[in-house]
Design a protein around this motif. Structure first.
Motif, PDB file in Angstrom:
ATOM      1  N   MET A   1     -18.864  22.212  12.102  1.00  0.00           N
ATOM      2  CA  MET A   1     -20.126  22.433  12.806  1.00  0.00           C
ATOM      3  C   MET A   1     -20.541  23.891  12.662  1.00  0.00           C
ATOM      4  SD  MET A   1     -19.433  20.282  16.325  1.00  0.00           S
ATOM      5  CE  MET A   1     -21.154  20.422  16.833  1.00  0.00           C
ATOM      6  N   LYS A   2     -21.756  24.108  12.199  1.00  0.00           N
ATOM      7  CA  LYS A   2     -22.285  25.457  12.059  1.00  0.00           C
ATOM      8  C   LYS A   2     -23.041  25.899  13.303  1.00  0.00           C
ATOM      9  CE  LYS A   2     -20.772  26.028   7.868  1.00  0.00           C
ATOM     10  NZ  LYS A   2     -19.687  27.014   7.596  1.00  0.00           N
ATOM     11  N   THR A   3     -23.423  24.946  14.148  1.00  0.00           N
ATOM     12  CA  THR A   3     -24.138  25.264  15.383  1.00  0.00           C
ATOM     13  C   THR A   3     -23.762  24.266  16.455  1.00  0.00           C
ATOM     14  OG1 THR A   3     -26.328  25.546  16.395  1.00  0.00           O
ATOM     15  CG2 THR A   3     -26.124  23.903  14.648  1.00  0.00           C
ATOM     16  N   LEU A   4     -23.844  24.717  17.705  1.00  0.00           N
ATOM     17  CA  LEU A   4     -23.627  23.838  18.858  1.00  0.00           C
ATOM     18  C   LEU A   4     -24.936  23.539  19.568  1.00  0.00           C
ATOM     19  CD1 LEU A   4     -20.458  25.587  20.368  1.00  0.00           C
ATOM     20  CD2 LEU A   4     -20.528  23.373  19.185  1.00  0.00           C
ATOM     21  N   ASP A   5     -26.044  24.058  19.029  1.00  0.00           N
ATOM     22  CA  ASP A   5     -27.366  23.924  19.650  1.00  0.00           C
ATOM     23  C   ASP A   5     -27.329  24.522  21.062  1.00  0.00           C
ATOM     24  OD1 ASP A   5     -28.454  22.713  17.369  1.00  0.00           O
ATOM     25  OD2 ASP A   5     -27.628  20.781  17.949  1.00  0.00           O
ATOM     26  N   ASN A   6     -27.616  23.719  22.084  1.00  0.00           N
ATOM     27  CA  ASN A   6     -27.623  24.272  23.441  1.00  0.00           C
ATOM     28  C   ASN A   6     -26.319  24.009  24.181  1.00  0.00           C
ATOM     29  OD1 ASN A   6     -27.922  21.505  23.854  1.00  0.00           O
ATOM     30  ND2 ASN A   6     -29.198  21.778  25.665  1.00  0.00           N
ATOM     31  N   VAL A   7     -25.275  23.623  23.453  1.00  0.00           N
ATOM     32  CA  VAL A   7     -23.977  23.331  24.064  1.00  0.00           C
ATOM     33  C   VAL A   7     -23.137  24.604  24.138  1.00  0.00           C
ATOM     34  CG1 VAL A   7     -21.833  22.002  23.836  1.00  0.00           C
ATOM     35  CG2 VAL A   7     -24.029  20.955  23.248  1.00  0.00           C
ATOM     36  N   THR A   8     -22.355  24.724  25.208  1.00  0.00           N
ATOM     37  CA  THR A   8     -21.406  25.814  25.371  1.00  0.00           C
ATOM     38  C   THR A   8     -20.018  25.222  25.548  1.00  0.00           C
ATOM     39  OG1 THR A   8     -23.109  27.101  26.520  1.00  0.00           O
ATOM     40  CG2 THR A   8     -20.844  27.892  26.673  1.00  0.00           C
ATOM     41  N   LEU A   9     -19.046  25.730  24.802  1.00  0.00           N
ATOM     42  CA  LEU A   9     -17.666  25.269  24.911  1.00  0.00           C
ATOM     43  C   LEU A   9     -16.831  26.309  25.648  1.00  0.00           C
ATOM     44  CD1 LEU A   9     -17.009  23.780  21.342  1.00  0.00           C
ATOM     45  CD2 LEU A   9     -17.739  22.578  23.407  1.00  0.00           C
ATOM     46  N   PHE A  10     -15.913  25.827  26.497  1.00  0.00           N
ATOM     47  CA  PHE A  10     -14.997  26.688  27.227  1.00  0.00           C
ATOM     48  C   PHE A  10     -13.584  26.242  26.873  1.00  0.00           C
ATOM     49  CE2 PHE A  10     -18.944  26.798  29.486  1.00  0.00           C
ATOM     50  CZ  PHE A  10     -19.069  28.109  29.936  1.00  0.00           C
ATOM     51  N   ALA A  11     -12.826  27.131  26.244  1.00  0.00           N
ATOM     52  CA  ALA A  11     -11.510  26.777  25.706  1.00  0.00           C
ATOM     53  C   ALA A  11     -10.410  27.504  26.455  1.00  0.00           C
ATOM     54  CB  ALA A  11     -11.439  27.117  24.215  1.00  0.00           C
ATOM     55  N   SER A  12      -9.381  26.763  26.870  1.00  0.00           N
ATOM     56  CA  SER A  12      -8.214  27.370  27.490  1.00  0.00           C
ATOM     57  C   SER A  12      -6.972  26.586  27.103  1.00  0.00           C
ATOM     58  CB  SER A  12      -8.350  27.424  29.019  1.00  0.00           C
ATOM     59  OG  SER A  12      -8.135  26.153  29.590  1.00  0.00           O
TER      60      SER A  12
END
Length: 370
Positions: A295-306
């Motif tokens: 994926m080159k873009t997530l558009d309006n999505v935000t990911l939170f990684a832990s």
């Protein structure tokens, strides 16, 4: 005499007809003078509540009345908070990355426990000395106990909030290169159910694997990038014949354990690979072709990684969109570091980061901290 009465009656009828005609014309003129800003408040609230966030914001600039109604029904998705675990004490800290605020919280109920997984404002915890497994909500202080179970060198996840009748707790343990032991439980149960399952493909389970629940099944990402799937209804386990995502040759050598994250968004499985000197690479599993696509873009999505769990959000403030937020900056203290896919860079730019396990992402309830 009769003629006079007929003339008066005719005059009266004409007067009444003219009055009705005049009233009708006035009503039509009033309707023509009305505009969208004169809509009844109840109808305006109904319309505004059905708009997407961006359309709600656009509509709110029409006039002061529309602005007030739009704000009153506007739903802004809240970002997960970062929870810092206490080092032997009872004081914890919750950090809101969207507001950059820290909230201290004393939780004596968690003393002697370690967090295994988080979802929907709930923590799943394990107390090693007593083998006690339990849910805890730090915002409401509610606690739900599960049967005792020994959790050693295995990962755990749950499907939804334990207050839901469909909640399932899932754990997978490595037995051999071709065998895993899967245990499940649910709130109200008196014991755990454990079964061994054969792997058609090599699948190594460890505490560094990642778990998500999506469309009724649990997905488990192994150390080497293979994806295991468990259906709790059918109690069926299998490893998908999908080759791991393709990354640069030196990508895994530096981050064999700590560089992988997995999240779910609208039924899609997303995998994030990170490297100390490389920009993150995000893949989505195309479930029609069973191929990982970059994926080159997530558009309006935000990911939170832990380390323990990762989450996705939409409709966050514009500056947070199309980004991945990580939970630890090595030299920058207790705050998040983010990577923007729009700018192809980290924020803050000069800081290195490392993933550690004494913190997790926690979903706050609506309007918490506002």
């Amino acid at each position: 005499m009769a003629g006079t009465k007929r003339r008066k009656l005719k005059s009266l009828v004409e007067t009444q007809t003219d009055g009705k005609r005049t009233k009708t014309e006035d009503n039509e003129e009033n309707l023509e003078l009305q505009n969208w800003s004169d809509l009844p408040t109840e109808l305006l609230e109904l319309i505004m509540s059905r708009l997407a966030l961006e359309d709600n914001i656009r509509a709110s600039v029409l006039c002061k009345r529309w602005h007030a109604v739009a704000v009153s029904v506007r739903v802004v998705n809240q970002s997960p908070w970062l929870m810092y675990f206490s080092k032997g004490g009872k004081l914890y800290e919750l950090y809101d990355p969207s507001q950059r605020k820290t909230y201290p919280l004393e939780l004596p109920e968690l003393y002697g426990s370690r967090v295994c997984y988080t979802k929907d404002s709930w923590l799943l915890l394990y107390r090693p000395r007593t083998h006690r497994v339990f849910f805890f909500n730090p915002f409401t202080r509610a606690m739900i106990k599960l049967p005792r179970f020994e959790l050693i060198y295995q990962i755990v996840a749950f499907s939804c909030a334990p207050t839901s009748p469909s909640c399932v707790v899932f754990t997978v343990k490595h037995i051999s290169p071709t065998v895993v032991a899967i245990s499940t439980c649910h709130p109200g149960a008196t014991e755990w159910v454990t079964n061994n399952h054969q792997n058609r493909l090599p699948f190594v389970s460890s505490i560094w694997n990642k778990l998500v629940f999506c469309k009724g099944v649990f997905y488990c990402l192994s150390l080497t990038g293979w994806l295991g799937v468990f259906d709790p209804q059918k109690r069926d386990w299998g490893v998908l014949a999908v080759p791991p995502p393709k990354c640069p040759d030196n990508f895994f050598a530096k981050n064999w354990l700590k560089g992988k994250f997995m999240a779910e968004h609208n039924g899609d499985i997303l995998v994030i690979y990170t490297g100390c000197s490389e920009n993150p690479i995000i893949f989505k599993l195309d479930q029609s072709t069973m191929v990982w696509e970059e994926m080159k873009t997530l558009d309006n999505v935000t990911l939170f990684a832990s380390f323990l769990s990762s989450h996705s959000r939409t409709d966050l403030p514009g500056k947070m969109r199309n980004s991945v937020y990580f939970s630890k900056v090595r030299f920058f203290g207790k705050r998040c570091i983010s990577y923007s896919l729009s700018d192809c860079r980290y924020y803050p730019l000069s800081e290195l980061w490392e993933q550690i396990i004494n913190q997790t992402l926690l979903i706050p309830p609506e309007n918490k901290g506002k």
